[in-house]
Design an enzyme around this catalytic site. Structure first.
Site, short mmCIF file in Angstrom:
data_model
loop_
_atom_site.label_atom_id
_atom_site.label_comp_id
_atom_site.label_asym_id
_atom_site.label_seq_id
_atom_site.Cartn_x
_atom_site.Cartn_y
_atom_site.Cartn_z
N LYS A 1 2.36 2.19 -5.10
CA LYS A 1 3.16 1.68 -6.21
C LYS A 1 2.48 1.76 -7.48
CE LYS A 1 3.51 -2.32 -4.23
NZ LYS A 1 3.28 -2.12 -3.02
N GLN B 1 2.65 -5.97 -2.94
CA GLN B 1 3.22 -6.07 -1.43
C GLN B 1 4.41 -5.39 -1.23
OE1 GLN B 1 2.19 -9.22 -2.78
NE2 GLN B 1 0.17 -8.55 -2.63
N ASP C 1 0.92 -1.15 0.12
CA ASP C 1 -0.12 -0.08 -0.07
C ASP C 1 0.76 1.31 -0.14
OD1 ASP C 1 -2.38 -1.72 0.28
OD2 ASP C 1 -2.08 -1.81 2.41
N THR D 1 -5.65 -11.51 3.09
CA THR D 1 -6.80 -10.80 2.25
C THR D 1 -7.85 -11.82 1.71
OG1 THR D 1 -5.56 -11.10 0.23
CG2 THR D 1 -5.20 -9.18 1.46
N GLY E 1 -3.67 -4.46 -4.39
CA GLY E 1 -4.68 -3.40 -4.79
C GLY E 1 -3.81 -2.17 -5.24
N HIS E 2 -3.94 -2.24 -6.56
CA HIS E 2 -3.05 -1.01 -7.07
C HIS E 2 -3.96 0.09 -7.74
CE1 HIS E 2 0.77 -3.56 -7.31
NE2 HIS E 2 0.41 -3.44 -5.96
N THR E 3 -3.93 1.01 -7.00
CA THR E 3 -4.87 2.11 -7.39
C THR E 3 -4.05 3.17 -8.05
OG1 THR E 3 -5.98 2.14 -5.22
CG2 THR E 3 -6.59 4.04 -6.55
P1 IMP Z 1 -2.09 -12.72 1.90
O1 IMP Z 1 -1.28 -12.18 0.98
O2 IMP Z 1 -3.77 -12.64 1.57
O3 IMP Z 1 -2.03 -14.30 2.13
O4 IMP Z 1 -2.09 -12.03 3.24
C1 IMP Z 1 -0.95 -12.06 3.91
C2 IMP Z 1 -0.63 -10.59 4.58
O5 IMP Z 1 0.12 -9.80 3.72
C3 IMP Z 1 -1.63 -9.94 5.41
O6 IMP Z 1 -1.23 -9.17 6.60
C4 IMP Z 1 -2.19 -9.13 4.48
O7 IMP Z 1 -2.82 -7.89 4.90
C5 IMP Z 1 -0.90 -8.68 3.72
N1 IMP Z 1 -1.13 -8.17 2.35
C6 IMP Z 1 -1.30 -9.00 1.19
N2 IMP Z 1 -1.38 -8.29 0.14
C7 IMP Z 1 -1.18 -6.98 0.27
C8 IMP Z 1 -1.18 -5.69 -0.09
O8 IMP Z 1 -1.26 -5.79 -1.41
N3 IMP Z 1 -0.96 -4.53 0.57
C9 IMP Z 1 -0.90 -4.74 1.99
N4 IMP Z 1 -0.85 -5.76 2.57
C10 IMP Z 1 -0.96 -7.10 2.14
#
Ligand code: IMP
Length: 414
Positions: free
Chosen positions: A16, A208, A13, A125, A40-42
């Site tokens: 990027k 991420q 977040d 997520t 989630g790329h805005t």
């Molecule tokens: P997962 O990627 O859904 O398995 O989540 C694992 C961890 O990474 C959690 O704490 C999510 O909130 C975090 N996470 C996954 N994708 C993102 C992202 O794009 N932005 C911020 N946090 C993320």
């Protein structure tokens, strides 16, 4: 080679999407190499707000090919909806190449994430990311190239589909998805390697952030993929000599989900950052945890990625705070430390040692010239770059595509 990598320097977040979209204006390829629809790329442009989850941000430019490389795990149902949403905004259809080697996220993966309790424990997520990568490692996964082979699907699905779901219906849905996407499926590695060979401009878009990397992040509070610059090799199979590796860091820090966060502010400051920065998850809508900039963590991200420059985003959000704090070290069990601990337990108990800088009240939203920033804001940026020894090339001053200060042109030639 003409290759830029854009890497999250914090916990995701970091904006990027906006930085990639800006840098990919003249790019030929924009490559996502890790993660899946957890991202989630805005991007805010003349068509409106695009919320991208699997489509690379550069692919919003009509001449840029978006590559979904094999390091990703793909949810084709979600990709279909994402493309539909983009076209409902009147955008041209993005040109995409989807890796034949990428693994699929199936409905069972999402169900398993809930059953195993990881969704709640880590605050994932809930997109099935972890179970899909786990099945890949267990050698059970279904890859894109399997989709055209009914026999393979019928063999593999029963081991994956888990429980009551009607396999026949699922096979039917997968067949439809294959018909829809097969024209885009190909050899990502060969395509990227050839583009680089021909001197084309390629942007690698990290998803991420460094501290969510499966191995280098705050394990176990991490995602399941390689989120750093090293993920480019892991996720594409191409050995890239980068012209630039750009670390994207917010001017403060946010975290969604569970896990250690030494500079977290739960009171008024956290609330002000959340409100002014509109810190709600682009994928899940969850309120993000907010806190001060952490230079211990950022220095570590720089050690891992060897950034050639930084993009410091959302600086405008700090306007109006009487003082701005920056963590320069941690105190753990009474001892001062400047390195970033590998153990989550140590991070949970770390207390930040702050340097306090003067704040500024002037609005900075939409500024495009560094000289127009209030002196205290300029000093803040200089403090960050001097502490890390990395130039801040870009400063974000708002969500719009033009809300950006370019302090130094980024170099496409290595
Ligand atoms: P997962 O990627 O859904 O398995 O989540 C694992 C961890 O990474 C959690 O704490 C999510 O909130 C975090 N996470 C996954 N994708 C993102 C992202 O794009 N932005 C911020 N946090 C993320």
């Amino acid at each position: 080679m003409r290759a830029l990598a854009v890497i999250g320097a914090q916990l995701g977040d970091e904006a990027k999407g906006k930085v990639v979209h800006f840098l990919a204006k003249d790019a030929d390829l924009c490559v996502r190499f890790n993660g899946g629809p957890n991202a989630g790329h805005t991007v805010v442009d003349r068509f409106g707000t695009a919320r991208l989850h699997q489509v690379p941000a550069g692919a919003l430019h009509p001449r840029c090919l978006g590559v979904l490389a094999h390091g990703m795990v793909l949810d084709l149902w979600a990709l279909r909806s994402e493309l539909e949403e983009l076209s409902s905004q009147g955008r041209p259809r993005p040109k995409l190449l989807i890796s034949q080697r990428a693994h699929l996220i199936l409905p069972a993966h999402k169900a398993r994430e809930e059953e195993e309790g990881t969704a709640a424990r880590i605050g994932t997520t809930r997109r099935g990311i972890g179970p899909a990568y786990a099945d890949r490692a267990r050698r059970l996964g279904i890859r894109l190239l399997d989709l055209g082979k009914q026999k393979v699907i019928w063999e593999k699905l029963p081991k994956l589909s888990g429980g009551a779901r009607d396999i026949e219906a699922l096979v039917g849905e997968l067949r439809e998805l294959w018909q829809e996407f097969q024209g885009m499926v190909g050899d990502d590695r060969a395509c990227i390697a050839q583009a680089l060979e021909e001197g084309k401009a390629v942007v690698f878009e990290g998803a991420q952030g460094t501290l969510l990397d499966l191995d280098l992040g705050t394990y176990p509070y991490v995602t399941s993929s390689a989120t750093t610059v090293h993920g480019v090799g892991w996720g594409t199979g191409v050995r890239v000599d980068f012209s630039e590796v750009i670390g994207v860091a917010k001017a403060y820090v946010t975290r969604v989900g569970e896990g250690p966060f030494p500079t977290e502010e739960s009171g008024d400051v956290g609330e002000a950052l959340r409100r002014q920065g509109e810190e709600y998850g682009a994928t899940t809508g969850r309120p993000r945890r907010c806190g001060w900039l952490d230079l211990v963590a950022l220095r570590y991200a720089h050690e891992v990625n060897r950034f050639t420059s930084l993009a410091l985003t959302k600086l405008d959000v700090l306007s109006g705070l009487p003082q701005v704090k920056v963590a320069v070290a941690y105190r753990t069990s009474g001892a001062l430390r400047r390195d970033f601990p590998a153990a989550a337990e140590e991070l949970f108990s770390a207390t930040p040692v702050y340097e306090t800088l003067p704040g500024w009240t002037e609005e900075t939203r939409g500024l495009t010239s560094f000289a127009d920033l209030p002196p205290a804001a300029q000093d803040y940026v200089r403090f960050v770059e001097e502490s890390l020894g990395v130039p801040v090339a870009l400063v974000g001053t708002g969500p719009g595509e033009n809300d950006l200060i370019v302090r130094r042109p980024l170099d496409w030639e290595s």
